[in-house]
Motif scaffolding. Structure first.
Motif, short mmCIF file in Angstrom:
data_model
loop_
_atom_site.label_atom_id
_atom_site.label_comp_id
_atom_site.label_asym_id
_atom_site.label_seq_id
_atom_site.Cartn_x
_atom_site.Cartn_y
_atom_site.Cartn_z
N CYS A 99 0.57 -1.31 -0.08
CA CYS A 99 0.22 -0.12 -0.41
C CYS A 99 0.86 1.23 0.07
O CYS A 99 1.59 1.21 0.76
CB CYS A 99 -1.29 0.16 1.06
N GLY A 100 0.55 2.00 -1.48
CA GLY A 100 2.11 3.24 -1.26
C GLY A 100 0.71 4.36 -0.98
O GLY A 100 1.77 5.09 -2.01
N ARG A 101 -0.31 4.39 -1.53
CA ARG A 101 -0.95 5.75 -1.79
C ARG A 101 -2.94 5.22 -1.86
O ARG A 101 -3.07 4.06 -1.22
CB ARG A 101 -1.36 6.29 -3.38
N PHE A 102 -3.17 6.30 -0.17
CA PHE A 102 -4.95 5.84 0.05
C PHE A 102 -5.60 7.24 -0.26
O PHE A 102 -4.78 8.31 -0.20
CB PHE A 102 -4.73 5.38 1.31
N ALA A 103 -6.46 7.01 0.06
CA ALA A 103 -7.63 7.83 0.31
C ALA A 103 -8.30 7.65 1.67
O ALA A 103 -8.35 6.37 1.87
CB ALA A 103 -9.11 8.24 -0.84
N ASN A 104 -8.42 9.13 2.18
CA ASN A 104 -8.83 8.44 2.88
C ASN A 104 -10.34 9.40 4.16
O ASN A 104 -10.41 9.83 5.29
CB ASN A 104 -7.59 8.64 4.80
N HIS A 105 -10.96 10.07 2.61
CA HIS A 105 -11.55 11.07 3.03
C HIS A 105 -13.25 10.73 3.56
O HIS A 105 -13.22 9.67 2.22
CB HIS A 105 -12.46 12.22 1.80
N LEU A 106 -13.61 9.83 4.62
CA LEU A 106 -14.35 8.49 4.67
C LEU A 106 -15.65 9.46 4.62
O LEU A 106 -16.41 9.95 4.41
CB LEU A 106 -14.01 8.52 6.05
N SER A 107 -16.90 8.08 4.12
CA SER A 107 -17.82 7.89 4.18
C SER A 107 -18.48 7.91 4.78
O SER A 107 -18.59 7.63 5.96
CB SER A 107 -18.36 7.88 2.61
N ARG A 111 -20.22 -0.17 1.91
CA ARG A 111 -20.46 -0.40 4.06
C ARG A 111 -20.22 0.87 4.35
O ARG A 111 -20.48 0.91 5.24
CB ARG A 111 -20.88 -1.33 4.83
N GLY A 112 -18.68 1.59 3.72
CA GLY A 112 -17.97 2.61 5.05
C GLY A 112 -16.32 2.22 4.82
O GLY A 112 -16.27 1.54 3.42
N PRO A 113 -16.07 2.20 5.11
CA PRO A 113 -14.34 2.43 5.07
C PRO A 113 -14.37 0.71 5.44
O PRO A 113 -14.28 0.05 5.93
CB PRO A 113 -13.84 3.16 6.20
#
Length: 216
Positions: free
Chosen positions: A2-10, A119-121
């Protein structure tokens, strides 16, 4: 890996007991890369941590070798991680999903990996360390299993709402998952190549594109 992610959660309903303080005034984004400071959950709550673990014994704030991922199979023996592992400095990294790349005609094609049922994060298992007042963390990885094998040979170790509580409390142990069984059901789809530039942000980065061999 894992070298990049999105953490703007819904939608976080399944995780509300753990993520009630998220993100504790720490910025989130759609294109998080190593060395960025992001919100991370430990037994002490949500804290701002630098992605890329810096051991307490290190003389420099940044290391010459990569520490943003740690292999679950060898983490207990690696000098950079073994103290955090032994002391059970465990953390959980909530994300909307993470990016992975595959070789394709015209260059590498990025894919976004997220919860299969939306269903979410997703929540990745990690370890944290403190050095000169600064907190840093690494994401644990394991051999890819289930449908994820077709994307990459490794993947982050994922937690469920039940296992996350035990992990953060220092109880139990994580072992590499069986090849046929995923800890969490995930899906992946192609996204635009602009995510390759860490300076690019925005929800458009996770919008699905046609599969490369179907695109016109």
């Amino acid at each position: 890996m894992c070298g990049r992610f999105a953490n703007h959660l819904s939608d976080m309903r399944r995780w509300v007991s753990l993520l009630k303080d998220w993100p504790a005034d720490v910025p989130t984004g759609y294109n998080v890369s190593p060395t960025q400071v992001v919100p991370v959950l430990s037994s002490q709550g949500v804290s701002a941590m630098r992605w890329g673990l810096v051991p307490a014994w290190s003389k420099a704030a940044s290391l010459k070798y990569v520490t943003f991922n740690a292999r679950l199979e060898t983490v207990a023996d690696k000098r950079a991680f073994r103290d955090a592992w032994k002391q059970k400095r465990r953390c959980a990294v909530p994300i909307r999903g993470y990016y992975e790349w595959k070789t394709a005609p015209g260059g590498k094609q990025p894919y976004f990996v997220c919860d299969a049922q939306e269903r979410g994060p997703l929540v990745m298992a990690g370890l944290w360390e403190e050095r000169e007042g600064g907190l840093s963390f690494t994401v644990l990885t394991e051999p890819a299993n289930g449908r994820m094998v077709a994307l990459h040979h490794r993947m982050p170790v994922m937690l469920t709402p039940d296992t996350a509580h035990d992990w953060l409390a220092g109880e139990g142990a994580l072992e590499p998952a069986e090849q046929e069984a995923c800890r969490v059901d995930m899906k992946w789809y192609p996204v635009g190549r602009e995510v390759g530039n860490a300076g690019n942000q925005g929800e458009h980065l996770i919008i699905p594109l046609p599969e490369p061999d179907q695109a016109k």
